[in-house]
Design an enzyme around this catalytic site. Structure first.
Site, PDB file in Angstrom:
ATOM      1  N   CYS A 220      14.841 -15.254  20.859  1.00  0.00           N
ATOM      2  CA  CYS A 220      13.817 -15.184  20.309  1.00  0.00           C
ATOM      3  C   CYS A 220      13.511 -16.774  21.474  1.00  0.00           C
ATOM      4  CB  CYS A 220      13.809 -15.212  19.227  1.00  0.00           C
ATOM      5  SG  CYS A 220      11.832 -15.796  18.568  1.00  0.00           S
TER       6      CYS A 220
ATOM      7  N   THR B 102       0.076  -6.673  -3.167  1.00  0.00           N
ATOM      8  CA  THR B 102      -1.214  -5.632  -2.664  1.00  0.00           C
ATOM      9  C   THR B 102      -2.516  -5.562  -2.831  1.00  0.00           C
ATOM     10  OG1 THR B 102      -1.126  -3.301  -3.354  1.00  0.00           O
ATOM     11  CG2 THR B 102      -0.686  -5.686  -4.898  1.00  0.00           C
ATOM     12  N   TYR B 103      -3.497  -5.028  -1.960  1.00  0.00           N
ATOM     13  CA  TYR B 103      -3.953  -5.195  -1.746  1.00  0.00           C
ATOM     14  C   TYR B 103      -5.097  -3.306  -2.587  1.00  0.00           C
ATOM     15  CZ  TYR B 103      -3.688  -8.776   1.277  1.00  0.00           C
ATOM     16  OH  TYR B 103      -2.990 -10.426   1.957  1.00  0.00           O
ATOM     17  N   ASN B 104      -4.059  -2.484  -2.713  1.00  0.00           N
ATOM     18  CA  ASN B 104      -4.607  -1.658  -3.334  1.00  0.00           C
ATOM     19  C   ASN B 104      -5.449  -0.633  -2.463  1.00  0.00           C
ATOM     20  OD1 ASN B 104      -4.867  -3.034  -6.530  1.00  0.00           O
ATOM     21  ND2 ASN B 104      -3.625  -2.109  -6.280  1.00  0.00           N
ATOM     22  N   THR B 105      -4.799  -0.639  -0.735  1.00  0.00           N
ATOM     23  CA  THR B 105      -5.363   0.334  -0.186  1.00  0.00           C
ATOM     24  C   THR B 105      -4.250   1.191   0.517  1.00  0.00           C
ATOM     25  OG1 THR B 105      -5.575  -1.694   1.388  1.00  0.00           O
ATOM     26  CG2 THR B 105      -6.940  -1.026   0.254  1.00  0.00           C
TER      27      THR B 105
ATOM     28  N   THR C  97       0.465   1.088  -4.454  1.00  0.00           N
ATOM     29  CA  THR C  97       1.340   1.358  -3.929  1.00  0.00           C
ATOM     30  C   THR C  97       2.839   0.452  -3.599  1.00  0.00           C
ATOM     31  OG1 THR C  97       0.658  -1.619  -2.439  1.00  0.00           O
ATOM     32  CG2 THR C  97      -0.103   0.563  -1.927  1.00  0.00           C
TER      33      THR C  97
ATOM     34  N   GLU D 216      -1.931  -3.556   8.050  1.00  0.00           N
ATOM     35  CA  GLU D 216      -0.852  -2.845   6.899  1.00  0.00           C
ATOM     36  C   GLU D 216       0.269  -3.290   7.452  1.00  0.00           C
ATOM     37  OE1 GLU D 216      -2.975   0.281   4.484  1.00  0.00           O
ATOM     38  OE2 GLU D 216      -3.573   0.416   6.809  1.00  0.00           O
TER      39      GLU D 216
END
Length: 477
Positions: A120, A371-374, A383, A448
């Site tokens: 790296c 989480t963004y619940n999407t 999720t 995401e």
């Protein structure tokens, strides 16, 4: 030997940094921007610098700039998830800049050793610059053979933790702690192990998100060696794809709907079906572990590290080897319940390296529950099942099994291209290509996919750290 103590009469640690942040804000300090080039070769700059996210990130970027004099590309990409970035940054600040058993320049040298195992250039180059700023001897940067023997003695445990952490034993710990001129104290070793696992995992994030080398040398004060292979010139481009963009879009939409339907069915099954027996759970894990042998990328290209990376690596041929191979004797599965982070690892670290256990625990909790619940274009989605499947699959490829988890969920929720990406990023991140990144979850947002990389980073770190801490516990008992 301890790091330098804060000056008396003034604020220390994060308090001092926040005070400096307020001072800089009052003077109207501007944060450097990446101009024209995205921090990531996988993600368009527009998505990283979108107006809403930029507002949410602003205070964090100012704090990062005050602390290090720069806002680097890792921070910019992690900033897509500000809650996690806050936790990550606090932990890294403690590891590198707060009082601890190891002197500051040696911490950066250990980071170099860890990042070099995965070729790296980004992290090796950055920490070479930091090493010199902290008063490190430039001769050490010629290679591992020029470093003190005490640091060189870390090489064996460094390569094992980077590639096959299940091989670490109490004998490795004993060898480092044995009385002698180059012996390590237990407190020093704990800090070194946290640094090694932190930077092994951070290389996964760098390659998994296609983080570009910093473009503005003067503003970032960073020494930049050549990269072994640029992410945006990797063999994984989309050239040669003969599928129309319309059909690709249709297929991608179908992927989202299939995943949503499977999650719904699994949630209903959990409510309706009888409980799975422990024996069935174990069989499902062993099957998933065997099947992971077949999850290998087909488009990887081998790259030889340049001299300014390879000089920090001994035994470069040593790499990840599947935990289970047919016809080979393998170590026993690590049953997570026998040595848990919550009951064992956390208390051991906190006893020997105060505060870092708390920050690591917070970081694990933040990313696991983030989480963004999407999901893609859907909102109001639970999720948790998907996040758990990703976390547990990473631990599975490192031989860790949860007795109370039904591994059939992994096969239901993680399609093959996603499994290939996860295994590559977690086990041999330097082989990650843009093609792997673009070929899973094609209709999902980049944020995401970054979220997945955060889960990978932390799950990988915790897996390696659990193996190391278990070895220390066995040594102590």
């Amino acid at each position: 030997m301890r790091g330098a103590e804060p000056e008396s009469g003034g604020p220390s640690g994060l308090e001092g940094c926040r005070a400096a942040t307020r001072s800089r804000k009052n003077r109207g300090i501007k944060i450097p921007r990446t101009l024209g080039r995205s921090p990531s070769s996988f993600i368009p700059v527009e998505e990283i610098l979108q107006e809403g996210a930029e507002r949410a990130q602003r205070n964090l970027f100012i704090e990062a700039f005050v602390s290090t004099g720069r806002v680097d590309n890792i921070t910019m990409v992690m900033g897509l998830h500000p809650e996690y970035l806050t936790s990550f940054w606090k932990t890294q600040y403690l590891l590198l800049r707060m009082d601890g058993p190891l002197p500051y320049h040696k911490r950066h040298y250990i980071a170099i050793m860890a990042a070099a195992r995965h070729q790296c250039s980004y992290l090796v180059g950055f920490h070479m610059g930091e090493f010199l700023q902290m008063g490190g001897d430039p001769v050490w940067l010629r290679g591992l053979q020029y470093a003190p023997q005490k640091l060189r003695n870390l090489n064996e445990i460094n390569k094992i933790l980077a590639h096959r952490p299940w091989l670490i034993t109490k004998e490795h710990i004993k060898a480092l702690l044995k009385t002698g001129e180059n012996s390590w104290s237990l407190a020093e070793l704990i800090q070194a192990l946290v640094l090694l696992t932190h930077y092994h995992s951070l290389t996964s994030f760098v390659f998994g998100c296609g983080i570009n080398l910093e473009s503005d040398q003067e503003a970032t004060h960073t020494f930049q060696p050549p990269s072994p292979h640029s992410c945006d010139s990797s063999p994984g481009s989309d050239e040669g794809m003969n599928t129309s963009s319309f059909s690709q879009g249709t297929d991608a939409m179908e992927e989202v709907e299939v995943l949503m339907e499977r999650m719904k069915l699994l949630q209903e099954c959990q409510l309706d079906e009888e409980e799975v027996t422990p024996e069935e759970m174990e069989i499902c894990f062993e099957r998933e572990k065997r099947e992971s042998l077949l999850v290998t990328p087909s488009d990887i290209a081998e790259h030889s590290p340049p001299p300014n990376i390879s000089c920090f690596v001994e035994d470069p041929e040593f790499g990840y080897k599947d935990f289970t191979r047919r016809g080979e004797q393998t170590p026993p599965t690590f049953r997570a319940q026998d040595y848990t982070w919550e009951d064992h690892g956390y208390s051991l670290i906190n006893r020997l390296y105060p505060d870092v256990g708390q920050l690591l625990d917070e970081k694990y909790q933040v990313v696991y529950n983030l989480t963004y619940n999407t999901i893609a274009m859907h909102s109001g989605v639970d999720t948790s099942m998907l996040r758990r499947a990703i976390w547990n699959y990473v631990h599975c490829v490192f031989g860790i099994r949860y007795d109370d988890y039904d591994y059939r969920e992994v096969n239901q929720l993680l399609e093959r291209s996603l499994k290939i990406y996860i295994k590559t990023v977690a086990c041999y991140p330097e082989k990650t290509t843009k093609r792997m990144y673009t070929h899973f979850w094609r209709h999902f947002k980049h944020s995401e996919k970054v979220h997945i990389n955060l889960l990978l980073l932390e799950a990988r770190m915790q897996a390696a750290l659990l193996y190391a801490l278990r070895a220390i516990t066995r040594y102590m008992t």
